[in-house]
Design an enzyme around this catalytic site. Structure first.
Site: not given
Ligand code: DQA
Length: 142
Positions: A10, A23, A72, A75
């Site tokens: 998500p 990010y 990945n 959350a």
């Molecule tokens: C994530 C880290 C998670 O905590 C977050 O909810 C994301 C992205 C990351 O790639 O750093 O959506 O997975």
């Protein structure tokens, strides 16, 4: 030719626009093009979904059809027993990846529900975390 499935959970459809300080500014599709150029001998499949059940369906399918999965889970990493069970249910190795270093962030991001089912965890290297995940699968299979 080895086939590796990359799965993004998500909010990762917004990569490049979402919280760029955390990010980065690159969208995933353009990063995927770079990955495909770097690994011409791999078939790199990609899916993204904001829906837990779709991620589970993809793990089920790819987990029997592919040589490995780079996941990945966004959350859902921190909440989903169902994703953990899906990972444990399939033979393909799954590498958990995160773009950010979740351990430098809020406490609720320090625990992963899915790590116990994964081959390993890579986090904190930006988009390069995905490449490192691919490398881990290649080395594991060699
Ligand atoms: C994530 C880290 C998670 O905590 C977050 O909810 C994301 C992205 C990351 O790639 O750093 O959506 O997975």
């Amino acid at each position: 030719m080895k086939t590796i499935q990359i799965i993004n959970g998500p909010n990762l459809n917004l990569l490049g626009r979402r919280e760029p300080d955390i990010y980065g500014t690159q969208g995933f599709e353009s990063y995927l093009e770079q990955l495909r150029l770097r690994y011409p001998d791999l078939q790199l499949r990609f899916m993204q979904s904001n829906h837990e059940g779709d991620l589970i369906d993809c793990i089920h399918e790819a987990g029997y059809a592919c040589d490995g999965i780079v996941l990945n889970a966004g959350a859902y990493t921190h909440t989903s027993v169902a994703l953990l069970d899906a990972i444990k249910a399939v033979p393909a190795p799954v590498v958990e990846v995160h773009i950010s270093n979740v351990h430098q962030r809020e406490d609720f991001r320090h625990h992963s529900m899915i790590s116990a089912g994964c081959l390993g965890v890579i986090c904190g290297f930006g988009l390069d975390s995905y490449r490192l995940g691919i490398e881990a699968i290649i080395k594991h299979q060699a």
